[in-house]
Design a protein around this motif. Structure first.
Motif, PDB file in Angstrom:
ATOM      1  N   SER A  10       0.899  -1.309   0.084  1.00 18.43           N
ATOM      2  CA  SER A  10       0.081   0.025  -0.100  1.00 18.43           C
ATOM      3  C   SER A  10       0.844   1.243   0.161  1.00 18.43           C
ATOM      4  O   SER A  10       0.549   2.076  -0.656  1.00 18.43           O
ATOM      5  CB  SER A  10      -1.135  -0.043   1.116  1.00 18.43           C
ATOM      6  N   ASN A  11       1.846   1.310   0.868  1.00 19.98           N
ATOM      7  CA  ASN A  11       2.900   2.405   0.926  1.00 19.98           C
ATOM      8  C   ASN A  11       3.709   2.589  -0.636  1.00 19.98           C
ATOM      9  O   ASN A  11       3.971   3.669  -0.807  1.00 19.98           O
ATOM     10  CB  ASN A  11       3.820   2.140   1.914  1.00 19.98           C
ATOM     11  N   ILE A  12       4.021   1.657  -1.129  1.00 14.75           N
ATOM     12  CA  ILE A  12       4.343   1.672  -2.465  1.00 14.75           C
ATOM     13  C   ILE A  12       3.408   2.221  -3.548  1.00 14.75           C
ATOM     14  O   ILE A  12       3.964   3.555  -4.297  1.00 14.75           O
ATOM     15  CB  ILE A  12       4.986   0.317  -3.156  1.00 14.75           C
ATOM     16  N   PHE A  13       2.177   1.820  -3.649  1.00 12.76           N
ATOM     17  CA  PHE A  13       1.111   2.726  -4.288  1.00 12.76           C
ATOM     18  C   PHE A  13       1.005   4.205  -3.877  1.00 12.76           C
ATOM     19  O   PHE A  13       0.782   5.065  -4.537  1.00 12.76           O
ATOM     20  CB  PHE A  13      -0.171   2.137  -4.172  1.00 12.76           C
ATOM     21  N   ALA A  17       1.336   7.633  -5.916  1.00 18.14           N
ATOM     22  CA  ALA A  17       0.306   8.624  -5.935  1.00 18.14           C
ATOM     23  C   ALA A  17       0.615  10.013  -5.440  1.00 18.14           C
ATOM     24  O   ALA A  17       0.190  11.006  -6.215  1.00 18.14           O
ATOM     25  CB  ALA A  17      -0.841   7.970  -5.245  1.00 18.14           C
ATOM     26  N   TRP A  18       1.347  10.353  -4.626  1.00 20.57           N
ATOM     27  CA  TRP A  18       1.610  11.543  -3.924  1.00 20.57           C
ATOM     28  C   TRP A  18       2.813  12.027  -4.589  1.00 20.57           C
ATOM     29  O   TRP A  18       2.851  13.423  -4.760  1.00 20.57           O
ATOM     30  CB  TRP A  18       1.808  11.550  -2.430  1.00 20.57           C
ATOM     31  N   TYR A  19       3.707  11.258  -4.980  1.00 17.00           N
ATOM     32  CA  TYR A  19       5.071  12.082  -5.278  1.00 17.00           C
ATOM     33  C   TYR A  19       5.457  11.473  -6.872  1.00 17.00           C
ATOM     34  O   TYR A  19       6.212  12.331  -7.558  1.00 17.00           O
ATOM     35  CB  TYR A  19       6.279  11.624  -4.711  1.00 17.00           C
ATOM     36  N   GLY A  20       4.681  10.525  -7.429  1.00 15.51           N
ATOM     37  CA  GLY A  20       5.212  10.308  -8.804  1.00 15.51           C
ATOM     38  C   GLY A  20       5.053  11.171  -9.823  1.00 15.51           C
ATOM     39  O   GLY A  20       5.925  11.266 -10.814  1.00 15.51           O
ATOM     40  N   ILE A  39      -4.426   5.817  -8.697  1.00 15.67           N
ATOM     41  CA  ILE A  39      -3.499   4.912  -8.190  1.00 15.67           C
ATOM     42  C   ILE A  39      -3.547   4.783  -6.494  1.00 15.67           C
ATOM     43  O   ILE A  39      -3.741   3.591  -6.024  1.00 15.67           O
ATOM     44  CB  ILE A  39      -1.858   5.684  -8.186  1.00 15.67           C
ATOM     45  N   ALA A  40      -4.301   5.920  -5.935  1.00 15.91           N
ATOM     46  CA  ALA A  40      -4.630   5.795  -4.356  1.00 15.91           C
ATOM     47  C   ALA A  40      -5.638   4.750  -4.262  1.00 15.91           C
ATOM     48  O   ALA A  40      -5.698   3.975  -3.088  1.00 15.91           O
ATOM     49  CB  ALA A  40      -5.025   7.109  -3.905  1.00 15.91           C
TER      50      ALA A  40
END
Length: 108
Positions: A10-13, A17-20, A39-40
């Motif tokens: 979940s943290n990878i996704f 989502a936040w920084y990609g 993504i989230a």
């Protein structure tokens, strides 16, 4: 162990989502927002079961602590591998403080 694995996923996704979108600053902001929301969704599909499975084995504060440490480890890798940033001594010192905090969180 499922809780930890689901939280890592979940943290990878969520990190993407936040920084990609930071690598694509020429794209319109609305596209970044829509892509991030898409993504989230997958982050939530892993985060919610992780917390459900883990609650009982861990209390709420412990689950949050685990999630925050995983978030920092995932973000450290993301910032180096995806954003091309470097980690410095102050990042390591901050992480060491969080490990100390986690120790106290799990101390009965």
């Amino acid at each position: 162990m499922w809780t930890i694995l689901l939280l890592i996923g979940s943290n990878i996704f969520m990190t993407f989502a936040w920084y990609g979108h930071l690598k694509y600053t020429s794209s319109p902001l609305w596209m970044a927002i829509l892509a991030s929301w898409g993504i989230a969704f997958f982050e939530y599909c892993l985060q919610v079961p992780a917390n459900r499975i883990g609650f009982g084995e861990f209390n709420g504060a412990q689950l949050k602590t685990i999630q925050e440490i995983i978030t920092l480890v995932v973000f450290a890798g993301f910032s180096v591998l995806y954003l091309g940033e470097s980690l410095r001594w102050n990042h390591a010192a901050g992480f060491a403080c969080l490990v100390a905090a986690a120790f106290f969180m799990f101390k009965a």
